[in-house]
Enzyme design. Sequence first.
Site, mmCIF file in Angstrom:
data_model
loop_
_atom_site.group_PDB
_atom_site.id
_atom_site.type_symbol
_atom_site.label_atom_id
_atom_site.label_comp_id
_atom_site.label_asym_id
_atom_site.label_seq_id
_atom_site.Cartn_x
_atom_site.Cartn_y
_atom_site.Cartn_z
ATOM 1 N N GLU A 26 32.070 -52.649 -19.718
ATOM 2 C CA GLU A 26 30.630 -52.415 -19.662
ATOM 3 C C GLU A 26 30.018 -53.187 -18.487
ATOM 4 O O GLU A 26 30.640 -54.128 -17.979
ATOM 5 C CB GLU A 26 29.991 -52.874 -20.970
ATOM 6 C CG GLU A 26 30.557 -52.187 -22.221
ATOM 7 C CD GLU A 26 30.083 -50.753 -22.397
ATOM 8 O OE1 GLU A 26 29.856 -50.051 -21.392
ATOM 9 O OE2 GLU A 26 29.948 -50.319 -23.557
ATOM 10 N N ASN A 59 26.609 -45.422 -17.870
ATOM 11 C CA ASN A 59 26.198 -46.766 -17.439
ATOM 12 C C ASN A 59 27.159 -47.365 -16.409
ATOM 13 O O ASN A 59 27.066 -48.543 -16.091
ATOM 14 C CB ASN A 59 26.073 -47.700 -18.654
ATOM 15 C CG ASN A 59 27.407 -47.968 -19.341
ATOM 16 O OD1 ASN A 59 28.443 -47.451 -18.921
ATOM 17 N ND2 ASN A 59 27.392 -48.772 -20.385
ATOM 18 N N HIS A 88 30.477 -47.651 -16.715
ATOM 19 C CA HIS A 88 31.693 -48.305 -17.207
ATOM 20 C C HIS A 88 32.932 -47.467 -16.914
ATOM 21 O O HIS A 88 32.861 -46.248 -16.773
ATOM 22 C CB HIS A 88 31.586 -48.666 -18.698
ATOM 23 C CG HIS A 88 31.683 -47.535 -19.666
ATOM 24 N ND1 HIS A 88 31.183 -47.603 -20.941
ATOM 25 C CD2 HIS A 88 32.237 -46.289 -19.573
ATOM 26 C CE1 HIS A 88 31.428 -46.480 -21.579
ATOM 27 N NE2 HIS A 88 32.055 -45.658 -20.773
ATOM 28 N N ASP A 95 41.915 -47.665 -23.591
ATOM 29 C CA ASP A 95 41.185 -48.427 -24.608
ATOM 30 C C ASP A 95 41.421 -47.858 -25.996
ATOM 31 O O ASP A 95 41.937 -46.749 -26.159
ATOM 32 C CB ASP A 95 39.675 -48.467 -24.275
ATOM 33 C CG ASP A 95 39.142 -47.124 -23.782
ATOM 34 O OD1 ASP A 95 39.743 -46.086 -24.104
ATOM 35 O OD2 ASP A 95 38.124 -47.117 -23.072
#
Length: 258
Positions: free
Chosen positions: A144, A137, A139, A67
């Site tokens: 996400e 979380n 990811h 990313d």
Amino acid sequence: MRVIITGSAEQLAEAGCQIVARQLQQKPHSVLGLATGSTPIMLYQQLVNLHRQGKLSFKDVTSFNLDEYYLLEGTHPQSYRYFMNEYLFNAVDIDLASTHLPACLAGEDPQQSAVGYELAIQAAGGIDLQILGIGANGHIGFNEPGSSLASRTRLKTLTAKTLADNSRMFRPDEYQPDLAMTMGVGTILEAKQIVILASGAQKADAVQHMVLGAVSARCPASALQLHPNVTLIIDEPAAAKLDHADYFRQAERKAQTL
Ligand code: PGA
């Protein structure tokens, strides 16, 4: 999923480093998928050490990062290009022209950049070994919770949780992007082999869901249960909520005897 529970951050990096080194020794022209974040830094340091000792070369390696922040130039200290140059690329013999990040800069069409990135991965022959971290979380990359488990490279809006987790990297007066271009979960699942690293108690819930929870967009990392060659390397705090941790330890001890 193979689960290796290590005693320290250093051992965690060492276990990851061994897998990457073996991959490059067996196939010098490997295509690596790379990750940023705090967790892989020590792994990169160990790879750099091996290179300095003359034991590892990256000269024929091609790399694709997971990313990159939207609109951040590679010269920006918070860009992932800057991070990779700093922690790995400038310290080894990799050809910078063979290193790729899914950058999308001002004036570029995000959809075209995303498709171009997918095509470049395919043209390189696909990713042999993908390194991953996991967000608190759940990811992977910037996929996400709520991301399609079949998603491809695209621009993704970052959650408030991710923005808060990553705000430590930015000065209070510094612009923090809330969009990033990321490989999709589907892109990641096409890697031939995956190594995922997690360190610290803040990752314990995500680790438990990834390994033993329902395969669900609630925890995008849980999609890794569907991949046939994943090694998860964690430290004790990250393993604290993992059911069957003793079984995973037993299986690793057994594997050493084979
Ligand atoms: P971290 O990030 O290594 O900085 O914890 C991991 C991730 O968000 O994927």
